[in-house]
Design a protein around this motif. Structure first.
Motif, PDB file in Angstrom:
ATOM      1  N   LEU A   1       0.826  -1.207   0.000  1.00 40.19           N
ATOM      2  CA  LEU A   1       0.000   0.000   0.000  1.00 40.19           C
ATOM      3  C   LEU A   1       0.864   1.263   0.000  1.00 40.19           C
ATOM      4  CD1 LEU A   1      -2.628  -1.206   2.597  1.00 40.19           C
ATOM      5  CD2 LEU A   1      -3.137  -0.591   0.218  1.00 40.19           C
ATOM      6  N   ASP A   2       1.948   1.244   0.752  1.00 42.05           N
ATOM      7  CA  ASP A   2       2.801   2.423   0.893  1.00 42.05           C
ATOM      8  C   ASP A   2       3.576   2.727  -0.388  1.00 42.05           C
ATOM      9  OD1 ASP A   2       3.698   4.576   2.477  1.00 42.05           O
ATOM     10  OD2 ASP A   2       5.535   3.503   2.983  1.00 42.05           O
ATOM     11  N   ASP A   3       3.973   1.694  -1.111  1.00 39.37           N
ATOM     12  CA  ASP A   3       4.778   1.877  -2.318  1.00 39.37           C
ATOM     13  C   ASP A   3       3.954   2.234  -3.550  1.00 39.37           C
ATOM     14  OD1 ASP A   3       7.010   1.291  -0.834  1.00 39.37           O
ATOM     15  OD2 ASP A   3       7.144  -0.790  -1.494  1.00 39.37           O
ATOM     16  N   ALA A   4       2.646   2.165  -3.434  1.00 42.40           N
ATOM     17  CA  ALA A   4       1.773   2.352  -4.602  1.00 42.40           C
ATOM     18  C   ALA A   4       1.440   3.826  -4.823  1.00 42.40           C
ATOM     19  CB  ALA A   4       0.482   1.561  -4.403  1.00 42.40           C
TER      20      ALA A   4
ATOM     21  N   ASP B   1      -1.442   6.655  -6.120  1.00 39.45           N
ATOM     22  CA  ASP B   1      -2.836   6.760  -5.662  1.00 39.45           C
ATOM     23  C   ASP B   1      -3.764   5.770  -6.348  1.00 39.45           C
ATOM     24  OD1 ASP B   1      -2.272   8.707  -3.821  1.00 39.45           O
ATOM     25  OD2 ASP B   1      -2.863  10.372  -5.113  1.00 39.45           O
ATOM     26  N   ARG B   2      -3.638   5.636  -7.647  1.00 37.17           N
ATOM     27  CA  ARG B   2      -4.533   4.739  -8.396  1.00 37.17           C
ATOM     28  C   ARG B   2      -4.301   3.278  -8.006  1.00 37.17           C
ATOM     29  NH1 ARG B   2      -5.486   4.926 -14.880  1.00 37.17           N
ATOM     30  NH2 ARG B   2      -7.321   3.602 -14.862  1.00 37.17           N
ATOM     31  N   SER B   3      -3.033   2.888  -7.938  1.00 33.94           N
ATOM     32  CA  SER B   3      -2.700   1.512  -7.539  1.00 33.94           C
ATOM     33  C   SER B   3      -3.100   1.243  -6.098  1.00 33.94           C
ATOM     34  CB  SER B   3      -1.203   1.255  -7.702  1.00 33.94           C
ATOM     35  OG  SER B   3      -0.829   1.329  -9.051  1.00 33.94           O
ATOM     36  N   ARG B   4      -2.940   2.252  -5.242  1.00 29.35           N
ATOM     37  CA  ARG B   4      -3.311   2.084  -3.839  1.00 29.35           C
ATOM     38  C   ARG B   4      -4.815   1.847  -3.707  1.00 29.35           C
ATOM     39  NH1 ARG B   4      -1.345   6.571  -1.506  1.00 29.35           N
ATOM     40  NH2 ARG B   4       0.643   5.544  -1.122  1.00 29.35           N
ATOM     41  N   GLN B   5      -5.601   2.576  -4.463  1.00 28.11           N
ATOM     42  CA  GLN B   5      -7.059   2.376  -4.414  1.00 28.11           C
ATOM     43  C   GLN B   5      -7.431   0.969  -4.877  1.00 28.11           C
ATOM     44  OE1 GLN B   5      -8.655   5.581  -6.739  1.00 28.11           O
ATOM     45  NE2 GLN B   5      -8.398   7.082  -5.103  1.00 28.11           N
ATOM     46  N   ARG B   6      -6.781   0.508  -5.936  1.00 30.24           N
ATOM     47  CA  ARG B   6      -7.049  -0.848  -6.434  1.00 30.24           C
ATOM     48  C   ARG B   6      -6.611  -1.890  -5.407  1.00 30.24           C
ATOM     49  NH1 ARG B   6      -3.696  -1.280 -10.661  1.00 30.24           N
ATOM     50  NH2 ARG B   6      -2.279  -2.590  -9.506  1.00 30.24           N
TER      51      ARG B   6
END
Length: 141
Positions: free
Chosen positions: A81-84, A86-91
């Protein structure tokens, strides 16, 4: 830096992986975790042996080993989650919530998962008398 909700999400994810091992939910959780890490650092090839190790340790019914495995998965989910962006974190957040939902009772152990902005997704119940008030969220009063 992760928010309180994302930290709780990572912790719930770690708990879900350990709790699912040896149950009907295991194949769904195992496959979901492998998909989450596919194509990323610490990817699927590195995750699958760890999933197998978690299942073996869970079968041994060693509470300390189960706790260590939950913390290991929490750290992996938190890093993901931390390395993502915004878009990847939401997914990733949506995938992790789906994974957690496969294991009954896990999400309820992490109240921060139910807070969205300034709202709480469970109905509050208010009790009180002249100088004392209690507010309960969810079904337990």
């Amino acid at each position: 830096m992760l928010t309180e909700t994302l930290i709780a999400l990572a912790a719930a994810g770690g708990t879900a992986v350990v709790q699912a091992a040896g149950t009907e939910a295991w194949e769904g959780v195992r496959g979901g975790v492998a998909r989450m890490f596919r194509g990323r650092a610490g990817g699927e090839d590195e995750v699958e042996p760890d999933l197998d190790r978690t299942a073996l340790l869970r079968a041994s019914d060693d509470a300390e080993a189960g706790g260590q495995q939950a913390r290991l998965w929490q750290a992996r989910f938190a890093a993901l989650l931390d390395d993502a962006d915004d878009r990847s974190r939401q997914r990733t957040e949506a995938e992790l919530r789906q994974l957690i939902s496969l294991v009954p009772g896990v999400a309820d152990r992490y109240p921060a998962l139910h807070v969205h902005g300034n709202t709480y997704d469970k109905s509050p119940q208010q009790y009180g008398n002249h100088n004392h008030m209690q507010i309960h969220y969810g079904t337990e009063a």
